[in-house]
Design a protein around this motif. Structure first.
Motif, PDB file in Angstrom:
ATOM      1  N   VAL A 230      40.470  40.817  56.340  1.00  0.00           N
ATOM      2  CA  VAL A 230      40.008  40.348  54.329  1.00  0.00           C
ATOM      3  C   VAL A 230      40.390  39.699  53.914  1.00  0.00           C
ATOM      4  N   SER A 231      39.941  39.613  52.383  1.00  0.00           N
ATOM      5  CA  SER A 231      40.811  39.383  51.383  1.00  0.00           C
ATOM      6  C   SER A 231      40.277  39.685  50.149  1.00  0.00           C
ATOM      7  N   PHE A 232      40.336  40.518  49.450  1.00  0.00           N
ATOM      8  CA  PHE A 232      38.797  41.320  48.506  1.00  0.00           C
ATOM      9  C   PHE A 232      39.500  40.304  46.937  1.00  0.00           C
ATOM     10  N   ARG A 233      40.375  39.428  47.064  1.00  0.00           N
ATOM     11  CA  ARG A 233      40.963  38.714  46.053  1.00  0.00           C
ATOM     12  C   ARG A 233      39.302  38.435  44.760  1.00  0.00           C
ATOM     13  N   GLU A 234      38.530  37.770  45.568  1.00  0.00           N
ATOM     14  CA  GLU A 234      37.562  37.071  44.150  1.00  0.00           C
ATOM     15  C   GLU A 234      37.146  38.658  43.963  1.00  0.00           C
ATOM     16  N   VAL A 235      36.512  39.722  44.298  1.00  0.00           N
ATOM     17  CA  VAL A 235      36.186  41.052  43.980  1.00  0.00           C
ATOM     18  C   VAL A 235      36.660  41.199  42.480  1.00  0.00           C
ATOM     19  N   SER A 236      38.295  40.169  41.996  1.00  0.00           N
ATOM     20  CA  SER A 236      38.778  40.869  40.743  1.00  0.00           C
ATOM     21  C   SER A 236      38.562  39.888  40.028  1.00  0.00           C
ATOM     22  N   THR A 237      37.819  38.973  40.460  1.00  0.00           N
ATOM     23  CA  THR A 237      37.976  37.767  39.833  1.00  0.00           C
ATOM     24  C   THR A 237      37.234  37.678  38.543  1.00  0.00           C
ATOM     25  N   PRO A 238      37.633  37.414  37.164  1.00  0.00           N
ATOM     26  CA  PRO A 238      37.444  37.897  35.904  1.00  0.00           C
ATOM     27  C   PRO A 238      35.933  37.752  35.862  1.00  0.00           C
ATOM     28  N   ASN A 239      35.624  36.635  35.728  1.00  0.00           N
ATOM     29  CA  ASN A 239      34.201  35.903  36.228  1.00  0.00           C
ATOM     30  C   ASN A 239      33.518  36.791  36.951  1.00  0.00           C
ATOM     31  N   ASN A 240      33.607  37.408  37.920  1.00  0.00           N
ATOM     32  CA  ASN A 240      32.534  38.832  38.933  1.00  0.00           C
ATOM     33  C   ASN A 240      32.821  40.236  38.297  1.00  0.00           C
ATOM     34  N   ILE A 241      33.508  40.454  37.463  1.00  0.00           N
ATOM     35  CA  ILE A 241      33.226  42.182  36.721  1.00  0.00           C
ATOM     36  C   ILE A 241      32.547  41.632  35.275  1.00  0.00           C
TER      37      ILE A 241
END
Length: 353
Positions: A230-241
Motif C-alpha cells: 500500500v502507498s499512502f501518498r495520495e492521502v497527503s496530496t494538498p488537494n485532498n486535505i
C-alpha cells in the motif's frame, strides 16, 4: 572492537558504502544485541558495495550499540542460511576471507537519558554532557506512533538537549491509541525542520485540548502496487486535505528547513513543499523557507548511515499490511548523509548561533 572505516564522527556513522575492488564475493551481516533484524547482502554499485537490509532498522534501546558481524566469503551463496537448509547448501562457497565487527553507538559518553511521564506528556529527554545551558529541541516522528529515541540520542551527542515526544500510538498517552495528543500551542520555536511531512491531515488536526478526532486514514486514497503493497501518498496530496485542516504556515515567524525525498511513496512531499513555499511567498516570508530536495530518495530520510527500507511491515491487525516508502539504494544513502550534515548546520546557526 574495530571498524572498517574509522569515522571522523562516531556518533553519526553506522554502515555506509564500503570501497572494495569488485570481485565475486558475498558479504553477510547480522544485527543482534537489540533485536535480530535479518540478514543482509552486498549489491555492487560502481566502485562501491552497498549494505542492504531486508527489514527496516529502528533502534529500540539506545543505551546499547548495534553490533554487526561482517564476514567476507569467497564465492556466491545461492540461498540464505537457515535451519531448513542442508549442510551442503550452507557450506557451499563459505570460505571466510575476512571478518570484522562494526558497532554503532547512539549515545556519546556522558549523555543523560531521562524518561518523562508527567501531566499527559510522554517522552524521553536526552541531555548532552556537562552543566549546560544547552540549545533545546523537540523531536517528533511520523504516524507510525510510539516513542522513537535514536535520533534524539544522536542530537544530544552533538550538544543539543532533545526531547523525543510521543503523540500517537503509545500506551501512556491519555485517550485512544489512534488519536493525536499534541497541539501547536505547545511550541514557540526558533526554527523548524520537516522531513517529507504534509501541510495538514485529512482528519481534523486538533481541538482546543490538542487532540484529534480518531485517526484512521481515508482508505479511498490508498493505492496498491502489483504485490499488494500500500502507498499512502495520495492521502497527503494538498488537494485532498480540507483547507480547515491545513497548518497556517503563512503565519510562520521562524526559519523552516524542509527536506524532500523525490521518490517518496508514502507522502506527496514535493507537492507539499510547493504549497508551503507558495504560502510563505504570498505572505512575504519566502526568506524563511529552505528546501533540500533529493532525487531518488524515499520517505525514510534517517540519520546516516541507516539502511533504507523501500517497503516494510506497517501493521498486522486486522490484516497484514506492507507499506511503500520509496527510495533507491545509492541516492537515498547519499541523501541521508547530506541531509544530516545540513540539518546540523541549520540547528547550529539558528539554535546556537
Amino acid at each position: 572492537m574495530s571498524t572498517i572505516f574509522p569515522p571522523k564522527d562516531p556518533w553519526s556513522c553506522f554502515v555506509r558504502n564500503i570501497p572494495f575492488p569488485y570481485f565475486e564475493s558475498t558479504l553477510w551481516a547480522r544485527s543482534y544485541r537489540d533485536t535480530i533484524l535479518g540478514f543482509a547482502y552486498i549489491a555492487h554499485d560502481g566502485d562501491n558495495f552497498i549494505l542492504v537490509f531486508s527489514h527496516r532498522l529502528r533502534k529500540r534501546n539506545v543505551e546499547t550499540p548495534y553490533s554487526v558481524q561482517l564476514s567476507l566469503l569467497e564465492g556466491h551463496i545461492p540461498v540464505l542460511p537457515s535451519e531448513g537448509s542442508n549442510k551442503e547448501q550452507q557450506q557451499r562457497g563459505e570460505q571466510e576471507l575476512a571478518a570484522v565487527t562494526v558497532e554503532r553507538w547512539y549515545m556519546a559518553p556522558g549523555v543523560r537519558r531521562i524518561e518523562i511521564r508527567q501531566n499527559g506528556v510522554v517522552g524521553t529527554l536526552f541531555l548532552p554532557p556537562g552543566p549546560g545551558p544547552f540549545p533545546a529541541m523537540v523531536d517528533l516522528w511520523g504516524m507510525g506512533g510510539g516513542l522513537i529515541e535514536y535520533r534524539s540520542a544522536l542530537f544530544a551527542s552533538r550538544g543539543f538537549a532533545s526531547l523525543s515526544l510521543a503523540y500517537i500510538g503509545h500506551k501512556d498517552i491519555p485517550g485512544p491509541l489512534n488519536t493525536i495528543n499534541v497541539g501547536d500551542a505547545y511550541f514557540q520555536p526558533r526554527c523548524v525542520i520537516g522531513v517529507n511531512g504534509p501541510i495538514g491531515s485529512i482528519n481534523k488536526l486538533s481541538d482546543s485540548d490538542g487532540k484529534t478526532e480518531s485517526f484512521e486514514g481515508d482508505q479511498k486514497h490508498w493505492s496498491y502496487d502489483e504485490q499488494g503493497y500500500v502507498s499512502f501518498r495520495e492521502v497527503s496530496t494538498p488537494n485532498n486535505i480540507p483547507p480547515e485542516n491545513k497548518a497556517k504556515v503563512e503565519n510562520l515567524c521562524c526559519p523552516l528547513l524542509y527536506i524532500v525525498g523525490e521518490d517518496d511513496l508514502s507522502c506527496a512531499a514535493i507537492e507539499n513543499a510547493d504549497e508551503i513555499e507558495k504560502k510563505l511567498k504570498d505572505a512575504g516570508r519566502s526568506h524563511l523557507f529552505t528546501r533540500l530536495s533529493y532525487l531518488g530518495a524515499g520517505h525514510l530520510i534517517e540519520p546516516p548511515y541507516t539502511p533504507n527500507a523501500r517497503a516494510s511491515m506497517w501493521t498486522t491487525r486486522p490484516k497484514k499490511l506492507i507499506t511503500l516508502w520509496g527510495g533507491h539504494l545509492a541516492p537515498h544513502a547519499a541523501a541521508q548523509e547530506d541531509a544530516w550534515k545540513r540539518t546540523l548546520e541549520f540547528m547550529e546557526r539558528h539554535l546556537r548561533g
